[in-house]
Design a protein around this motif. Structure first.
Motif, PDB file in Angstrom:
ATOM      1  N   ASN A  44       0.811  -1.218   0.000  1.00  0.00           N
ATOM      2  CA  ASN A  44       0.000   0.000   0.000  1.00  0.00           C
ATOM      3  C   ASN A  44       0.845   1.269   0.000  1.00  0.00           C
ATOM      4  O   ASN A  44       0.322   2.367  -0.227  1.00  0.00           O
ATOM      5  CB  ASN A  44      -0.938   0.016   1.212  1.00  0.00           C
ATOM      6  N   LYS A 125       3.937  15.022  -5.024  1.00  0.00           N
ATOM      7  CA  LYS A 125       3.126  13.934  -5.579  1.00  0.00           C
ATOM      8  C   LYS A 125       2.833  14.174  -7.057  1.00  0.00           C
ATOM      9  O   LYS A 125       2.873  13.246  -7.867  1.00  0.00           O
ATOM     10  CB  LYS A 125       1.815  13.794  -4.801  1.00  0.00           C
ATOM     11  N   GLU A 166      -1.785   5.384  -7.468  1.00  0.00           N
ATOM     12  CA  GLU A 166      -2.640   5.380  -6.288  1.00  0.00           C
ATOM     13  C   GLU A 166      -1.837   5.258  -4.995  1.00  0.00           C
ATOM     14  O   GLU A 166      -2.217   5.847  -3.961  1.00  0.00           O
ATOM     15  CB  GLU A 166      -3.681   4.259  -6.383  1.00  0.00           C
ATOM     16  N   THR A 167      -0.731   4.507  -5.012  1.00  0.00           N
ATOM     17  CA  THR A 167       0.048   4.378  -3.775  1.00  0.00           C
ATOM     18  C   THR A 167       0.816   5.662  -3.475  1.00  0.00           C
ATOM     19  O   THR A 167       0.918   6.070  -2.314  1.00  0.00           O
ATOM     20  CB  THR A 167       1.010   3.181  -3.854  1.00  0.00           C
ATOM     21  N   GLY A 170      -1.461   8.185  -2.015  1.00  0.00           N
ATOM     22  CA  GLY A 170      -1.917   7.882  -0.662  1.00  0.00           C
ATOM     23  C   GLY A 170      -0.877   8.055   0.430  1.00  0.00           C
ATOM     24  O   GLY A 170      -1.199   7.909   1.618  1.00  0.00           O
ATOM     25  N   ARG A 172       1.167   9.583   3.259  1.00  0.00           N
ATOM     26  CA  ARG A 172       1.012  10.698   4.194  1.00  0.00           C
ATOM     27  C   ARG A 172       2.375  11.033   4.813  1.00  0.00           C
ATOM     28  O   ARG A 172       3.282  10.217   4.814  1.00  0.00           O
ATOM     29  CB  ARG A 172       0.033  10.328   5.306  1.00  0.00           C
TER      30      ARG A 172
END
Length: 425
Positions: A44, A125, A166-167, A170, A172
């Motif tokens: 993830n 990102k 997507e990873t 995500g 943080r």
């Protein structure tokens, strides 16, 4: 013959310091390696190692802006960069010898004191998403990403080092801080200096800038996740003018005693304009502009891969020609003169490579970081020279078996089952 000498010192906190002195050099290269890369990431958070490598350049406690970091090295005429692999990350500065301390200071600062500013993280990102798009737009790169997943379907080695859209989206700040604090520890790090330097001075600088770095908990090392069976062909959906292919096999690890025979065999097969693939696929038949092969090793596995960019209308002939060359290596001992030329190419390439301080620092640092030991250049040259025609034949017979072959391609709308039936030797 060049006499490559190096020293290895371990500090109290576990950091290893390697100094490779080149008295005639006009530069010094400093690398700080950490033994963490994409193999160590949870699925993830795929890509977080590479993302972190980007983020440390956005600001540190000592140099709060990206400009201050870059000017610290570029302002004295040096070079600053970093790279992430499957099993390592390294931060690199090349300077003139009088600026050795600045180089150690900057690479240490990047690792120990990154700000990881939340606003910069969100902005970066977008940068990495564009980097992913760039790779996907390059057929030669895209087909290699498909091949990596095909070869290692259940292992992190099968994921792109850069991660997925997507990873990356995500990740943080707290994920990055936790990843940094766990993996970036001195017992997993190596400081390497190569060029015109004094080994004792480098060790003292390491103590000054990295000696207070606190060790952390030990961690389990990744184990290769293998799959029996599974697909042998993947066809990517991307419109291109050429068919781009990767054809290859799982091969030998960085520890394996046959890795040198595999290197020499690969040189015969697909390195340079005198290789068999170049002479037959390109020069004799005119089937490709670009065709080559390479070997890559990891801690516990490796790969041998052929790339070619082909005319869609002549794909079948090209594939057959390439497979014929693989089978030829299995069936016929390599002639002595061809073997000698291949070994000489390997040896001279290594000597040319290690003339440069940045390459010499990478040579020592990668081995020490990933394997925990160093094979000297002299020993490597001896191991290459010791390869025989029988070794090459045995390795070819081991690696080039039909059931081991995997094929990825883009630019050809053909069923995978039809293409898999062609993978015969």
């Amino acid at each position: 013959m060049q006499d490559w000498k190096f020293t290895r010192t371990q500090l109290d906190n576990g950091l290893r310091v390697i100094a490779a002195e080149q008295p005639g050099a006009l530069s010094v290269a400093v690398r700080l390696f950490v033994a963490v890369g994409s193999r160590y990431e949870p699925e993830n958070l795929a890509g977080i190692s590479h993302f972190l490598e980007h983020m440390v350049f956005k600001g540190t406690k000592k140099r709060p802006t990206a400009r201050q970091i870059s000017e610290a090295i570029e302002g004295i005429g040096g070079q600053l960069n970093a790279a992430t692999g499957f099993e390592y990350t390294n931060f690199y500065a090349k300077v003139t010898p009088e600026h050795l301390e600045t180089a150690v200071d900057v690479v240490s600062d990047l690792v120990l004191n990154p700000l990881l500013d939340p606003t910069e993280l969100e902005r970066e990102k977008g940068v990495i998403q564009q980097e992913i798009s760039r790779y996907e737009d390059q057929p030669e790169t895209y087909v290699s990403l498909l091949f990596q997943r095909l070869l290692f379907p259940e292992d992190p080695l099968g994921r792109p080092i850069i991660g997925y859209r997507e990873t990356v989206a995500g990740v943080r700040r707290e994920d990055m801080v936790e990843f940094l604090n766990f993996h970036y520890r001195p017992q997993r790090a190596v400081l390497v200096g190569a060029g015109r330097l004094d080994a004792d001075e480098l060790v003292e600088l390491a103590r000054s800038y990295l000696g207070e770095w606190s060790p952390g908990p030990e961690r389990p090392e990744p184990e290769l996740k293998t799959v029996d069976g599974g697909p042998r062909v993947v066809v990517g959906d991307k419109p291109t003018n050429q068919v781009h292919i990767n054809l290859g096999v799982q091969a030998y690890s960085l520890w394996h005693p046959d890795r040198f025979a595999a290197m020499v065999m690969n040189s015969i097969l697909g390195e340079g304009m005198s290789s068999r693939l170049f002479l037959n696929v390109r020069e004799r038949l005119g089937l490709a502009y670009s065709v080559y092969s390479y070997v890559a090793g990891h801690k516990d596995t490796g790969q041998l891969v052929i790339y070619a960019g082909l005319d869609p209308g002549r794909f079948d002939l090209a594939l057959t020609t390439i497979l014929t060359e693989l089978d030829r290596l299995r069936q016929e001992p390599v002639p002595a003169d061809e073997l000698g030329r291949a070994k000489e190419r390997q040896k001279v390439a290594l000597m040319f490579q290690l003339e440069r301080s940045e390459n010499l620092s990478a040579y020592y640092g990668l081995q020490e970081t990933v394997l925990g030991q160093v094979m000297t250049p002299q020993e490597r040259l001896e191991r290459i020279e010791a390869v025989t025609a029988d070794d090459v034949l045995r390795v070819a017979q081991d690696l080039f078996r039909a059931e081991r072959l995997r094929l990825s391609l883009v630019g050809l709308n053909r069923p995978a089952e039809e293409l898999e039936a062609k993978l015969q030797l």
